[in-house]
Write a protein that holds these residues in place. Structure first.
Motif: not given
Length: 322
Positions: A188-190, A227-231, A276-280
């Motif tokens: 989801g989005t932080v 952190i999605l967008g990085e891995c 506003d970053r996407e994380v798992e």
């Protein structure tokens, strides 16, 4: 991978190997189907996964069905699986009323099916009247090969989404992860919270999961964060992709007011602004139940103990395999 959704007008011209199902969680039993599909891919068939846009049971019963993987999460998993088409088909009244043979004929003609891979528990068509024996019979009629597989088992029980759901609802994350073949996660989005963690010197990231996502019981868990967008790669296992942490699932009962159900994570050794970053968030192990403390200071003391337990667990963590 091509992701086809929101349309009943589907056509694939190349010969395909097809598997159908909800694929909720895409667990070790599903991976057995995938292995056989990829073998047929080596023989020149294009692998296609066919599922519905919502679980059929949810539409029939008019109830929201909690899922192990949302449609968005399912897409990311299949993206790395080796299949070439993921079809998320609208489960309309017309589709629901189709007899097994009519439904199968529709798929064979539209998807150029030359092989179907399914488990012995597979059912399809109106009132689930079609089963694996129906597939074998109709394969002779419509000219496709049928591969029927026995269910994969663990501790003398068939591995299924229901089995995994039961374990998650009991907080048995280690067993659930073993059955899945990967760590159960929420994406989801932080979002902004009340910044209490930052005030305590224990900053956290907050997610508000979609209502259909199954969450483990309220409590504190050892977790890993990506952190999605990085891995982004679902199969990526590089330690550089993960940060350890502890995660609280619940309503923050120590904090005054009505709080929504959230997933709040303190990430060890992380000072990056993730708003506003996407994380798992991956759940590794249950630590304790959520509880109400008499003061914020008592809460802080317990969180510090949780952090020490979490760090100790992560030092020896290694994914278990069946």
């Amino acid at each position: 991978m091509e992701y086809i959704r929101n349309t009943t007008e589907i056509t694939i011209t190349e010969p395909t190997v097809l598997s159908l199902g909800k694929f909720d969680g895409f667990h070790m039993g599903h991976k057995l189907l995938l292995e056989h599909m990829l073998k047929k891919k080596q023989e020149g068939l294009t692998p296609v996964m066919f599922t519905f846009d919502i679980p059929p049971k949810a539409l029939v019963s008019q109830e929201l069905s909690c899922v192990l993987t949302t449609n968005e999460e399912k897409e990311s998993i299949f993206q790395e699986s080796g299949i070439e088409y993921l079809i998320e088909f609208p489960f309309t009244d017309q589709v629901r009323a189709m007899e097994p043979e009519d439904f199968l004929k529709f798929l064979v003609e539209r998807l150029h099916v030359k092989c179907i891979v399914a488990g012995k528990d597979f059912c399809f068509g109106h009132e689930r009247k079609g089963n694996y024996k129906t597939l074998l019979r109709l394969g002779l009629v419509y000219g496709f090969e049928t591969i029927i597989l026995d269910k994969k088992e663990y501790e003398r029980r068939e591995i299924s989404s229901t089995y995994i759901r039961e374990e998650i609802l009991q907080g048995h994350m280690e067993k659930a992860n073993l059955l899945l073949g990967y760590e159960y996660f929420v994406r989801g989005t932080v979002v902004h919270g009340r910044a209490l963690g930052r005030t305590l010197g224990i900053p956290t990231v907050n997610l508000l999961p979609p209502p259909e996502k199954l969450l483990p019981p309220f409590g504190v868990y050892v977790s890993r964060v990506r952190i999605l967008g990085e891995c982004d790669a679902w199969k990526e296992e590089s330690e550089n992709c993960f940060f350890g942490g502890i995660t609280n699932v619940g309503k923050k009962p120590t904090i005054a007011g009505e709080n929504p159900i959230g997933v709040e994570t303190h990430i060890f050794e992380m000072n990056q602004d993730l708003y506003d970053r996407e994380v798992e968030i991956q759940f590794l192990a249950f630590l304790r139940k959520e509880q109400k403390f008499t003061s914020v200071e008592s809460l802080k003391e317990q969180i510090n103990r949780d952090m020490e337990q979490g760090k100790t667990y992560l030092k020896g963590y290694k994914r278990r395999k069946l």
